[in-house]
Scaffold this motif. Structure first.
Motif, PDB file in Angstrom:
ATOM      1  N   MET A   1       0.845  -1.202   0.000  1.00 42.66           N
ATOM      2  CA  MET A   1       0.000   0.000   0.000  1.00 42.66           C
ATOM      3  C   MET A   1       0.872   1.240   0.000  1.00 42.66           C
ATOM      4  N   ASN A   2       0.671   2.117  -0.971  1.00 37.99           N
ATOM      5  CA  ASN A   2       1.459   3.346  -1.019  1.00 37.99           C
ATOM      6  C   ASN A   2       0.707   4.467  -0.295  1.00 37.99           C
ATOM      7  N   PRO A   3       1.373   5.600  -0.025  1.00 37.57           N
ATOM      8  CA  PRO A   3       0.745   6.683   0.731  1.00 37.57           C
ATOM      9  C   PRO A   3      -0.539   7.206   0.097  1.00 37.57           C
ATOM     10  N   ALA A   4      -0.561   7.282  -1.250  1.00 35.26           N
ATOM     11  CA  ALA A   4      -1.768   7.775  -1.904  1.00 35.26           C
ATOM     12  C   ALA A   4      -2.962   6.868  -1.616  1.00 35.26           C
ATOM     13  N   GLU A   5      -2.731   5.561  -1.682  1.00 35.68           N
ATOM     14  CA  GLU A   5      -3.805   4.606  -1.394  1.00 35.68           C
ATOM     15  C   GLU A   5      -4.227   4.692   0.066  1.00 35.68           C
ATOM     16  N   LEU A   6      -3.258   4.845   0.949  1.00 34.34           N
ATOM     17  CA  LEU A   6      -3.564   4.953   2.368  1.00 34.34           C
ATOM     18  C   LEU A   6      -4.346   6.235   2.651  1.00 34.34           C
ATOM     19  N   GLN A   7      -3.975   7.321   1.993  1.00 36.29           N
ATOM     20  CA  GLN A   7      -4.668   8.590   2.181  1.00 36.29           C
ATOM     21  C   GLN A   7      -6.125   8.478   1.728  1.00 36.29           C
ATOM     22  N   VAL A   8      -6.338   7.807   0.602  1.00 39.44           N
ATOM     23  CA  VAL A   8      -7.707   7.597   0.112  1.00 39.44           C
ATOM     24  C   VAL A   8      -8.514   6.783   1.119  1.00 39.44           C
ATOM     25  N   ALA A   9      -7.869   5.768   1.720  1.00 44.65           N
ATOM     26  CA  ALA A   9      -8.562   4.930   2.699  1.00 44.65           C
ATOM     27  C   ALA A   9      -8.948   5.735   3.935  1.00 44.65           C
ATOM     28  N   VAL A  10      -8.023   6.566   4.419  1.00 43.08           N
ATOM     29  CA  VAL A  10      -8.312   7.403   5.583  1.00 43.08           C
ATOM     30  C   VAL A  10      -9.466   8.352   5.276  1.00 43.08           C
ATOM     31  N   LYS A  11      -9.420   8.981   4.111  1.00 42.05           N
ATOM     32  CA  LYS A  11     -10.475   9.919   3.722  1.00 42.05           C
ATOM     33  C   LYS A  11     -11.825   9.216   3.675  1.00 42.05           C
ATOM     34  N   GLY A  12     -11.857   8.005   3.116  1.00 40.12           N
ATOM     35  CA  GLY A  12     -13.106   7.258   3.040  1.00 40.12           C
ATOM     36  C   GLY A  12     -13.661   6.911   4.413  1.00 40.12           C
ATOM     37  N   LEU A  13     -12.786   6.527   5.325  1.00 42.30           N
ATOM     38  CA  LEU A  13     -13.221   6.185   6.677  1.00 42.30           C
ATOM     39  C   LEU A  13     -13.775   7.399   7.411  1.00 42.30           C
ATOM     40  N   VAL A  14     -13.124   8.551   7.223  1.00 36.96           N
ATOM     41  CA  VAL A  14     -13.605   9.771   7.888  1.00 36.96           C
ATOM     42  C   VAL A  14     -14.973  10.168   7.335  1.00 36.96           C
ATOM     43  N   GLU A  15     -15.118  10.135   6.013  1.00 41.08           N
ATOM     44  CA  GLU A  15     -16.398  10.500   5.406  1.00 41.08           C
ATOM     45  C   GLU A  15     -17.506   9.544   5.839  1.00 41.08           C
ATOM     46  N   SER A  16     -17.151   8.268   6.007  1.00 41.07           N
ATOM     47  CA  SER A  16     -18.134   7.286   6.470  1.00 41.07           C
ATOM     48  C   SER A  16     -18.544   7.577   7.909  1.00 41.07           C
ATOM     49  N   ALA A  17     -17.574   7.943   8.747  1.00 39.05           N
ATOM     50  CA  ALA A  17     -17.876   8.280  10.141  1.00 39.05           C
ATOM     51  C   ALA A  17     -18.782   9.508  10.209  1.00 39.05           C
ATOM     52  N   ALA A  18     -18.549  10.470   9.336  1.00 40.63           N
ATOM     53  CA  ALA A  18     -19.385  11.665   9.308  1.00 40.63           C
ATOM     54  C   ALA A  18     -20.801  11.325   8.871  1.00 40.63           C
ATOM     55  N   ALA A  19     -20.905  10.502   7.822  1.00 42.24           N
ATOM     56  CA  ALA A  19     -22.228  10.121   7.316  1.00 42.24           C
ATOM     57  C   ALA A  19     -23.027   9.360   8.369  1.00 42.24           C
ATOM     58  N   ASP A  20     -22.368   8.510   9.152  1.00 43.54           N
ATOM     59  CA  ASP A  20     -23.051   7.761  10.205  1.00 43.54           C
ATOM     60  C   ASP A  20     -23.679   8.690  11.237  1.00 43.54           C
ATOM     61  N   ARG A  21     -23.142   9.897  11.325  1.00 44.46           N
ATOM     62  CA  ARG A  21     -23.644  10.864  12.315  1.00 44.46           C
ATOM     63  C   ARG A  21     -24.487  11.953  11.656  1.00 44.46           C
ATOM     64  N   GLY A  22     -24.840  11.728  10.392  1.00 47.91           N
ATOM     65  CA  GLY A  22     -25.685  12.668   9.690  1.00 47.91           C
ATOM     66  C   GLY A  22     -25.003  13.964   9.311  1.00 47.91           C
ATOM     67  N   ALA A  23     -23.673  13.960   9.281  1.00 47.73           N
ATOM     68  CA  ALA A  23     -22.926  15.177   8.954  1.00 47.73           C
ATOM     69  C   ALA A  23     -22.472  15.134   7.501  1.00 47.73           C
ATOM     70  N   VAL A  24     -22.496  16.299   6.866  1.00 48.50           N
ATOM     71  CA  VAL A  24     -21.971  16.440   5.513  1.00 48.50           C
ATOM     72  C   VAL A  24     -20.579  17.051   5.629  1.00 48.50           C
ATOM     73  N   LEU A  25     -19.577  16.333   5.163  1.00 54.26           N
ATOM     74  CA  LEU A  25     -18.192  16.756   5.371  1.00 54.26           C
ATOM     75  C   LEU A  25     -17.442  16.770   4.048  1.00 54.26           C
ATOM     76  N   THR A  26     -16.855  17.922   3.726  1.00 54.19           N
ATOM     77  CA  THR A  26     -16.012  18.028   2.537  1.00 54.19           C
ATOM     78  C   THR A  26     -14.567  18.132   3.004  1.00 54.19           C
ATOM     79  N   LEU A  27     -13.768  17.148   2.639  1.00 45.98           N
ATOM     80  CA  LEU A  27     -12.386  17.089   3.103  1.00 45.98           C
ATOM     81  C   LEU A  27     -11.420  17.566   2.023  1.00 45.98           C
ATOM     82  N   SER A  28     -10.427  18.318   2.434  1.00 49.59           N
ATOM     83  CA  SER A  28      -9.343  18.700   1.537  1.00 49.59           C
ATOM     84  C   SER A  28      -8.175  17.750   1.741  1.00 49.59           C
ATOM     85  N   ASP A  29      -7.232  17.785   0.813  1.00 47.85           N
ATOM     86  CA  ASP A  29      -6.043  16.946   0.979  1.00 47.85           C
ATOM     87  C   ASP A  29      -5.289  17.314   2.249  1.00 47.85           C
ATOM     88  N   ALA A  30      -5.313  18.615   2.619  1.00 45.97           N
ATOM     89  CA  ALA A  30      -4.613  19.055   3.834  1.00 45.97           C
ATOM     90  C   ALA A  30      -5.221  18.436   5.080  1.00 45.97           C
TER      91      ALA A  30
END
Length: 562
Positions: A1-30
């Motif tokens: 797994m390279n950093p880009a793939e890992l970053q995508v995985a982290v972003k997906g997990l965060v967005e999923s956690a937000a959705a579970d709580r009814g939050a709309v979250l737009t994440l930047s690369d930063a």
């Protein structure tokens, strides 16, 4: 797994956690950036995403970190995930996942580290632009090294960079130069405001040889015009040759005089008048730069009809933009720092964005030292040290590397004794030697029978690379350093700081030397060659490739032997 793939995985997990709580979250690369922990004991990668976004989705950062850690732990290639402090996430990859980087680097070769982040962006990079009245001094030499390196770095990110030299062939300095040539030819003293140095005598003699006729028979003003016309061409020819020998060639040599002869100044004034920023007062034509943050308005055309200095800047900037350049970068000396405000006001007056469509980079002075004492060694000009002097003393590689390894906006002292040594305290030697060592190791490995492949059952070559064998701490450290290279290039480009590449290469060289001391590639005599030896050979090749790629961005050679 390279950093880009890992970053995508982290972003997906965060967005999923937000959705579970009814939050709309737009994440930047930063928000989801991954960083290397300062201590390798804390894993391969660290993320602060939980602390950045936890409160935005209504959850304590440490609780979010724990939730993300559980999701990350289930990913293929992740060995362990730990939560620390208020919400730091430390991620350790499996050896095989981390080690795959070596194969990727060798496969991509010269392309490793390059990107398309600036894909096709037209950029004009103007640097050096020394007056054609004498050899390039150390300040200009520093800009040559820094400017060309920056151009290479921006091109590595996909930008369409045009290297441009602004040829100052209009104004009083050219008159002083030609007058100095005439005086030297006639055996007169150097004019009070003229140029001295041995190079003036050289150019004067060459002008006399090139002219078909008797210069001494001409009226003084006609003789001066001959010396101006021929002398400037000869001097600039020397400047171009010196730059070429230094590894710097320009795409465009733009003549300042063309701005005045082509009507470009009048065109720029007319454009600004249409935009409502030009007015007349006291018989002169003014640009209302105070509307854009300047400390006072600027005269563009004097009351006698002559163009003021800023008129050339207006015309030149507009010319660049009309040639299609979205980003214009100018490198100037420290004495131009006070000029930035009016240039940015000019940009805004044209309707552009200051510090975006035009960027001004300021470089500080360079001092040469020997035994701690400033050096004055010029053979052609007794008052300054030139590009040719520095190259003659230490060579192109040492000169370029030494000039680019420090931030250009800080004064620089170069120890000639240090950069001439073949020792590890000489930074350029240290990095070049690391590359030469990778090549030496490869040659010795080949002689010992250590290859990247082995014969398969049917006699065909089979790749013996097994990244799961790269378990030594020194291997983890080296792979981690190699992984940073693409990010270093991107950072160096976005901040316009080529020195970041040099400092990275020094770090990589040190990491490689420590790995070499700890991990054998060639087994002792009498012992069998194992898969780990063949795998480490790939790591050795990957390191050599990154060192070559990095040195190439700085215009420095990567020697095969030292």
């Amino acid at each position: 797994m390279n950093p880009a793939e890992l970053q995508v995985a982290v972003k997906g997990l965060v967005e999923s956690a937000a959705a579970d709580r009814g939050a709309v979250l737009t994440l930047s690369d930063a928000d989801v950036v991954l960083e290397r922990p300062r201590s390798r004991e804390h894993g391969d990668w660290a993320s602060t995403v939980a602390m950045r976004v936890g409160k935005r989705i209504g959850i304590a950062p440490r609780d979010l970190a724990a939730e993300l850690a559980e999701g990350l732990q289930s990913l293929s290639g992740v060995a362990a995930v730990e939560v620390a402090g208020p919400g730091f996430i430390n991620i350790t990859l499996e050896a095989a996942a981390a080690g795959e980087l070596a194969r990727r680097i060798v496969t991509e070769g010269e392309a490793f580290g390059r990107s398309t982040v600036l894909d096709g962006l037209p950029m004009n990079l103007e640097f050096v632009s020394a007056n054609p009245t004498g050899p390039i001094h150390l300040g200009g030499t520093r800009w040559a090294a820094v400017g060309d390196s920056l151009a290479r770095i921006l091109e590595a990110q996909g930008a369409a960079v045009t290297r441009e030299y602004y040829f100052n062939d209009h104004g009083a300095q050219i008159d002083r130069f030609s007058n100095s040539l005439v005086a030297r030819y006639l055996g007169e003293p150097v004019p009070e405001d003229g140029y001295g140095g041995g190079y003036i005598a050289d150019i004067a003699e060459r002008v006399a040889s090139a002219y078909d006729g008797d210069l001494k028979a001409l009226p003084r003003d006609e003789a001066q015009e001959v010396f101006r016309r021929i002398g400037v061409d000869l001097m600039f020819g020397e400047i171009k040759q010196s730059l070429h020998d230094f590894g710097v060639d320009f795409d465009v040599y733009f003549h300042e005089n063309d701005l005045y002869e082509s009507g470009a100044v009048e065109h720029a004034v007319a454009r600004l008048r249409e935009l409502g920023h030009i007015y007349e007062a006291d018989g002169a034509t003014w640009l209302r730069t105070t509307d854009f943050g300047d400390d006072r308005d600027r005269v563009v055309l004097k009351s006698n009809g002559e163009a003021a200095y800023i008129a050339g800047d207006l015309a030149y900037y507009l010319n660049k933009r009309e040639r299609g350049f979205e980003r214009c970068l100018i490198m100037l000396g420290a004495d131009h720092h006070g000029y930035i405000g009016r240039l940015m006001a000019m940009v805004a007056a044209f309707g552009d964005t200051p510090c975006v469509n035009l960027e001004v980079l300021i470089g500080q002075m360079v001092n040469l030292l020997r035994d701690g004492v400033p050096v004055r060694m010029s053979k052609r000009n007794g008052t300054v040290v030139t590009m040719e002097d520095l190259v003659e003393a230490v060579g192109v590689d040492a000169a370029r590397y030494s000039l680019v390894r420090s931030s250009a906006d800080s004064a620089l002292d170069i120890d000639l004794d240090l950069i001439s040594r073949s020792t590890n305290d000489n930074p350029v030697y240290y990095v070049q030697y690391a590359h030469a060592r990778t090549r030496s190791v490869a040659r010795k490995a080949e002689a010992a029978g250590v290859t990247r492949t082995v014969d398969g059952p049917d006699g065909t070559a089979v790749d013996a690379f097994d990244p799961s064998l790269l378990t030594h701490p020194a291997e983890s450290e080296l792979l981690g350093t190699l992984e940073q290279f693409p990010r270093v290039i991107e950072r160096a480009g976005s901040l316009r700081e080529p020195h970041r590449v040099a400092r990275y290469l020094e770090e990589l060289a040190g990491t490689y030397h420590r790995w070499y001391d700890s991990c054998r590639i060639i087994p002792p005599a009498g012992e069998d060659i194992e898969a780990v030896h063949r795998t480490r050979l790939v790591v050795n090749e990957a390191t050599g490739q990154v060192l070559r790629n990095g040195l190439g961005l700085l215009g420095v050679t990567a020697p095969e032997r030292m």
